[in-house]
Design an enzyme around this catalytic site. Sequence first.
Site, short mmCIF file in Angstrom:
data_model
loop_
_atom_site.label_atom_id
_atom_site.label_comp_id
_atom_site.label_asym_id
_atom_site.label_seq_id
_atom_site.Cartn_x
_atom_site.Cartn_y
_atom_site.Cartn_z
N SER A 94 51.88 68.27 31.54
CA SER A 94 52.01 67.74 32.90
C SER A 94 50.91 66.76 33.29
O SER A 94 51.07 66.02 34.25
CB SER A 94 52.06 68.89 33.90
OG SER A 94 50.93 69.72 33.76
N HIS A 100 58.69 70.78 32.54
CA HIS A 100 58.82 69.34 32.82
C HIS A 100 59.82 68.65 31.90
O HIS A 100 59.96 67.42 31.96
CB HIS A 100 57.45 68.66 32.70
CG HIS A 100 56.51 69.08 33.78
ND1 HIS A 100 56.48 68.49 35.02
CD2 HIS A 100 55.58 70.07 33.80
CE1 HIS A 100 55.57 69.08 35.76
NE2 HIS A 100 55.00 70.05 35.05
N LYS A 114 61.37 72.07 39.65
CA LYS A 114 61.09 70.65 39.38
C LYS A 114 62.41 69.87 39.39
O LYS A 114 62.95 69.63 40.45
CB LYS A 114 60.27 70.53 38.11
CG LYS A 114 58.97 71.37 38.23
CD LYS A 114 57.99 71.13 37.16
CE LYS A 114 56.87 72.16 37.17
NZ LYS A 114 56.06 72.16 38.38
N1 PMP Z 1 54.74 75.71 33.61
C1 PMP Z 1 54.41 74.42 33.80
C2 PMP Z 1 54.16 73.54 32.62
C3 PMP Z 1 54.33 73.91 35.11
O1 PMP Z 1 53.99 72.63 35.33
C4 PMP Z 1 54.59 74.78 36.20
C5 PMP Z 1 54.54 74.29 37.63
N2 PMP Z 1 53.40 73.62 38.01
C6 PMP Z 1 54.92 76.10 35.94
C7 PMP Z 1 54.99 76.54 34.63
C8 PMP Z 1 55.18 77.07 37.04
O2 PMP Z 1 56.48 76.88 37.52
P1 PMP Z 1 56.87 77.35 38.99
O3 PMP Z 1 56.57 76.22 39.92
O4 PMP Z 1 58.33 77.61 38.88
O5 PMP Z 1 56.09 78.57 39.29
#
Ligand code: PMP
Length: 399
Positions: free
Chosen positions: A187, A215, A247
């Site tokens: 990310s 992502h 997302k």
């Molecule tokens: N894994 C990754 C790579 C993420 O970017 C995120 C969200 N920032 C999450 C897990 C967590 O997902 P959620 O928003 O559904 O809690």
Amino acid sequence: MARRDPVSFLGVEYRALVEAELDWKLRVLEGPSSPRCRVDGSDVIMLCSNNYLSLSNHPRLKQAAIDAVKTHGAGSGSVRPIAGNMDLHLELEERLAVFKGAEASLVYQTGFAANAGLIPQLTDSGDLIVSDELNHGSIIDGVRLSKADRAVYRHSDAAHLEEVLDAAERHTPPYRRILVITDGVFSMDGDIAPLDKVATTARDHGAMVYVDDAHGEGVLGDGGRGIVSHFGLTREEVQVEMGTFSKAFGVVGGHVSGSRDLVDFALNRSRTWLLSGSHPPSVAASCIAAIDVLETEPEHVRNLWSNTEYFRKAVQGMGFDTGSSVTPIVPIMIGDSGDAKKFSRRLFELGVFALPIVFPMVARDRARIRTIMNAALSQSDLDEALAAIERVGKEIDLV
Ligand code: PMP
């Protein structure tokens, strides 16, 4: 003995964060998350949302939520194993498994809850978890909750993973299980994990593969089916695919997809799933509608990619470095944290909302503006945002 003050640390530690400029200054979105939106009283072009396909504001998702409130109410009333398991939750899991080409799926309250709930159950003392050094914080927390040994391999470096796994073979007593875990799309940089190589290396060492595709879903693969589809891998090669509805799906929620055995195990063992209230019916219904949209309106994923190619090429053409980005996450490398913050503030004044990513989220000299592309940005949105980026780049002497 001096009397202990039980709460003074709160203010002291908070003020230290403010002084180090590490506190969060929250911006307020006044209305839906859309390409042109209102933030803190200003009309801006949104360049930092994970709502890749703009589904959060799609009429079919909104209508599904409204209908579900009318038929099922505002909340589910319980955790799923007691009285909060609704037909809509099951329908979502069935639809998601078909979409993913998996035998079964399990929906968690969030992606964070999926990682924190499942990773510590898949491994225990006598096991080993091998993790990419840039994995997401929710994976790191899941790993911390496990009693397994831990090892880290260099970012996206399958050769180093091989070395780590070779060394693990020599461990005595032999490890009972080995879990290799990686983000699908990273990310902060927008690069894609070499999941094909990771899967082959893991298979050669009898290790299980867990990919966090938060992502990649709605972005990579056939019709946005994610990273396993992108690489044409099978469920035998990547046994655990974790993802999120927060997302590209535009709602909220996490999931794990794979074999029926995996889902039965996860359901019975994940404490975050067992002990926390289930999604309101409107959430499940909107997520089902998001799958409907992905299956019947392929233009959203197409638009996301054409906007991404156009934007990244234009930013590079101005002389900016976009790092290793090959996805809709397009970092504009700035270097110095102060410059990155100044860049973001100036962009906001010019009507573009994009956040700086600075230490400790990335190395001190790798501060950046992280832009995230969106399927619903129009040509004029993109051109206006690009003009602002070029203008600020020149003002700060970066291009
Ligand atoms: N894994 C990754 C790579 C993420 O970017 C995120 C969200 N920032 C999450 C897990 C967590 O997902 P959620 O928003 O559904 O809690």
